[in-house]
Motif scaffolding. Structure first.
Motif, short mmCIF file in Angstrom:
data_model
loop_
_atom_site.label_atom_id
_atom_site.label_comp_id
_atom_site.label_asym_id
_atom_site.label_seq_id
_atom_site.Cartn_x
_atom_site.Cartn_y
_atom_site.Cartn_z
N ASN A 53 52.34 39.21 40.00
CA ASN A 53 51.51 39.66 40.92
C ASN A 53 50.18 39.45 40.97
O ASN A 53 48.97 39.36 41.83
CB ASN A 53 51.61 41.94 40.90
N GLN A 54 49.23 38.77 40.25
CA GLN A 54 48.29 38.23 39.23
C GLN A 54 47.99 37.03 39.68
O GLN A 54 48.61 35.82 38.92
CB GLN A 54 47.49 38.51 38.03
N ILE A 55 46.96 36.49 40.87
CA ILE A 55 46.83 34.93 41.08
C ILE A 55 45.21 35.03 40.88
O ILE A 55 44.90 35.19 40.87
CB ILE A 55 47.14 35.33 43.15
N ASP A 66 57.63 36.16 47.78
CA ASP A 66 58.96 35.63 48.67
C ASP A 66 59.90 36.78 47.63
O ASP A 66 60.66 37.43 48.59
CB ASP A 66 59.26 34.71 48.59
N LYS A 67 58.61 38.03 47.65
CA LYS A 67 59.38 39.23 47.14
C LYS A 67 57.85 40.26 47.46
O LYS A 67 57.19 39.77 47.37
CB LYS A 67 59.54 39.10 45.45
N PRO A 68 58.84 41.82 47.75
CA PRO A 68 57.86 42.58 48.28
C PRO A 68 56.96 42.41 46.62
O PRO A 68 56.89 42.73 45.84
CB PRO A 68 58.37 43.70 48.44
N GLY A 69 55.56 43.48 46.75
CA GLY A 69 54.97 44.04 46.04
C GLY A 69 52.91 43.84 46.49
O GLY A 69 53.22 43.56 47.96
N ASN A 70 52.88 44.04 45.34
CA ASN A 70 50.95 43.99 45.53
C ASN A 70 50.60 43.32 44.57
O ASN A 70 50.69 43.16 43.82
CB ASN A 70 50.17 45.84 45.08
N TYR A 71 49.94 42.27 45.08
CA TYR A 71 49.53 40.69 44.79
C TYR A 71 48.17 40.68 44.93
O TYR A 71 46.52 41.22 46.01
CB TYR A 71 49.32 39.32 45.56
N GLN A 72 47.12 40.40 43.78
CA GLN A 72 46.30 40.01 43.57
C GLN A 72 45.20 39.21 42.83
O GLN A 72 45.58 38.04 42.08
CB GLN A 72 45.13 41.62 42.80
N ASP A 100 45.76 41.14 48.11
CA ASP A 100 43.94 42.04 47.85
C ASP A 100 43.26 40.67 47.58
O ASP A 100 43.27 40.41 45.95
CB ASP A 100 44.25 42.92 47.02
N LEU A 101 42.42 40.03 47.97
CA LEU A 101 41.72 39.47 47.58
C LEU A 101 40.55 39.57 46.31
O LEU A 101 39.89 38.71 45.79
CB LEU A 101 41.05 37.88 48.54
N GLN A 102 40.11 41.35 46.40
CA GLN A 102 39.33 41.96 45.56
C GLN A 102 38.34 41.90 45.43
O GLN A 102 37.59 41.51 44.61
CB GLN A 102 40.07 41.98 44.39
N GLY A 103 37.86 40.64 46.80
CA GLY A 103 36.31 40.12 46.89
C GLY A 103 35.99 38.78 46.77
O GLY A 103 35.12 38.42 46.78
N TYR A 104 37.34 38.41 46.59
CA TYR A 104 37.08 36.78 46.08
C TYR A 104 36.88 35.67 47.26
O TYR A 104 37.62 36.16 47.58
CB TYR A 104 37.86 36.94 44.56
N SER A 105 37.25 34.03 46.41
CA SER A 105 36.84 33.18 47.37
C SER A 105 38.08 32.26 47.13
O SER A 105 37.88 32.30 46.32
CB SER A 105 35.69 32.89 47.50
N LEU A 106 38.56 32.38 48.49
CA LEU A 106 39.76 30.50 48.02
C LEU A 106 38.71 30.23 49.00
O LEU A 106 38.53 29.38 50.20
CB LEU A 106 41.35 31.04 49.05
N VAL A 127 52.69 43.78 56.47
CA VAL A 127 51.67 42.33 55.44
C VAL A 127 50.75 42.94 55.39
O VAL A 127 50.45 43.86 56.68
CB VAL A 127 52.38 40.95 55.78
N THR A 128 49.58 43.28 55.08
CA THR A 128 47.78 43.68 55.02
C THR A 128 47.76 42.64 54.23
O THR A 128 47.89 42.78 52.85
CB THR A 128 47.99 44.82 53.89
N ILE A 129 47.17 41.80 54.03
CA ILE A 129 45.98 40.82 53.78
C ILE A 129 44.35 41.47 53.22
O ILE A 129 43.57 42.18 54.75
CB ILE A 129 45.91 39.64 54.47
#
Length: 496
Positions: A53-55, A66-72, A100-106, A127-129
């Motif tokens: 879940n941590q990216i 491809d799975k439900p959940g909260n990703y950050q 949740d990009l948590q204020g970070y940049s891609l 879905v929420t971004i």
């Protein structure tokens, strides 16, 4: 998605849409085909399934959720998308996902600017971004198709140097792109810094989507070097509320290299839409090269309400040839349109081929303007000087008709248009009755205009068009436009 569910969704969103031009029908079919292909496409070879879940890293082939959940996100991420024609950094195919990009940049580092580089692609439901920045994505910062219950909040999309010189005139790059979706929330999002060469660019675009709320969003500093550019573009959309949104510093140029239909600059553009509401939105500092430039254009749409809109500094014809089609603060081509408490100022056209710049313009049925003000509307000659030669250059009009010499729009008169408590200040013409039928001007006023009311019943105006201003292949230029104005009333009569 099962085929029967897909067809039901398409029928619900696209059903009963009215299209008056073949290009619009073709455009809608194009969106549907593309959305279906995207929903059913095979995952890119080599894409990595996101297990954690941590990216913290994204490989060139991208990741798939491809799975439900909260990703950050856990840090800023630089992504090198490689050389594949279509590259997606994050592909969300599961339902019930929050990213949740948590204020970070891609930040993308594309190899070439002709690849279809997408930051986040969504085909799942619920879905929420939120909360982050996407930088240097080419085709789309965020792209969503066939979604239900989509929320994008606090996301900034910055920069794009996308280039497309292919044969598809419908290619539209964008910061945030949503198609064939329902129940959408876009809030506090920003799209800025695009400098593209493509048929079209839109900061935020909703296509064939329904039941959405777009609030507190901004699009700014968007340039298309050879095509249209729009801050907020809705195509075939229904039941959308747009509030406190702003389009600032949009610009088009002309190269003659893309297959675009035109080079318009538009702060807000609903096309073939129904049941839309705009509240307290602004379009500021828009500059068109050789086609239309409008703060807002309500095009081929019905049942629209605009309240508290403001357009400032709308200029068309700002190009080496010093000519454009027309400039308008707010133009209407539609039916059952209500414009309330809106104001426009500094609306200028340089040698307008449609013979006018206009604060507010109307074509269609049952359009009302209430408590609206047009200030400082003029046309300029080829030396960019103010001109009184109306026969050659046309007029700067506070309130008038929305001209378009193409079929079927040239035949759209302003029928039963009502102006109540409206005012024109410092315009060459305050109110123009051209092609108004059964119009009413109730308690309207004019200050410091050269002509208070222009009535040329049965008159003629000669319009011109060229490739840049969307001249259809089956039309010749110039063309003569006849004035069919009739049965108009002023209560009381207007005087300067």
């Amino acid at each position: 998605m099962e085929t029967k569910h897909l067809n039901t969704l398409i029928d619900r969103i696209a059903g009963n849409l009215k299209h008056k031009a073949g290009q619009l029908e073709e455009l809608v079919k194009k969106y549907i085909q593309k959305a279906v292909q995207k929903k059913e496409r095979v995952r890119n070879a080599g894409a990595q399934i996101q297990q954690d879940n941590q990216i913290s890293v994204i490989p060139p082939e991208g990741i798939v959720i491809d799975k439900p959940g909260n990703y950050q996100f856990t840090k800023n991420i630089t992504w090198l998308p490689g050389q594949q024609a279509t590259a997606i950094a994050i592909d969300i195919v599961a339902d019930d996902v929050t990213l949740d990009l948590q204020g970070y940049s891609l930040v993308a580092v594309p190899v070439i600017n002709t690849n279809n580089v997408i930051g986040i692609n969504i085909t799942g439901n619920d879905v929420t971004i939120k909360n982050g920045v996407l930088v240097d994505m080419l085709l789309h910062g965020i792209s969503a198709s066939l979604c239900n219950n989509l929320t994008i909040s606090g996301v900034a999309v910055q920069g794009s140097e996308y280039s497309y010189l292919g044969n598809d005139p419908f290619v539209t790059a964008s910061g945030i792109y949503v198609e064939l979706s329902e129940n959408i929330t876009l809030q506090n999002c920003q799209v800025s810094g695009a400098n593209v060469t493509a048929p079209a660019y839109a900061g935020i675009q909703l296509s064939l989507s329904t039941h959405a709320r777009v609030t507190d969003c901004q699009t700014s500093h968007l340039i298309n070097n050879d095509g249209t550019v729009t801050g907020f573009s809705y195509v075939g959309a229904k039941h959308i509320t747009t509030a406190n949104c702003h389009a600032t510093k949009l610009r088009s140029y002309y190269l003659g290299q893309t297959t675009t239909f035109g080079h318009t600059v538009l702060g807000f553009l609903p096309t073939a839409c129904k049941n839309l509401t705009y509240e307290n939105c602004t379009a500021i500092s828009l500059r068109g090269c050789c086609d239309d430039c409008h703060g807002m254009s309500i095009f081929d749409s019905d049942d629209i309400t605009v309240t508290g809109f403001s357009a400032i500094g709308i200029v068309d014809g700002d190009c080496p040839t010093n000519t454009g089609a027309k400039a308008t603060g707010l133009e209407v081509y539609g039916n059952n349109i209500s414009i309330q408490y809106c104001q426009v100022q500094n609306i200028f056209a340089i040698v307008p081929q449609d013979k006018q710049s206009c604060g507010f313009s109307a074509a269609g049925n049952n359009i009302t303007f209430e408590a609206c003000v047009a200030y400082n509307v003029f046309v300029f000659d080829e030396n960019r000087n103010l001109t009184k030669n109306a026969a050659k250059y046309g007029y700067g009009i506070g309130f008038g008709w929305a001209p378009d010499p193409r079929q079927p729009f040239v035949d759209m008169n302003a029928v039963d248009t009502v102006y109540t408590n409206c005012g024109a200040i410092f315009c060459q013409v305050g109110f123009d009755t051209w092609n108004h039928i059964g119009g009413q001007w109730n308690n309207c006023s004019v200050e410091d205009c050269l002509t208070a009311v222009l009535q040329e019943d049965g008159g003629q105006r000669i319009f011109t068009m060229d490739k840049c201003s969307e001249l259809p292949p089956n039309m010749t230029s110039p063309m003569t436009i006849i004035n069919y104005a009739a049965n108009n009333t002023f209560n009381p009569p207007i005087s300067s």
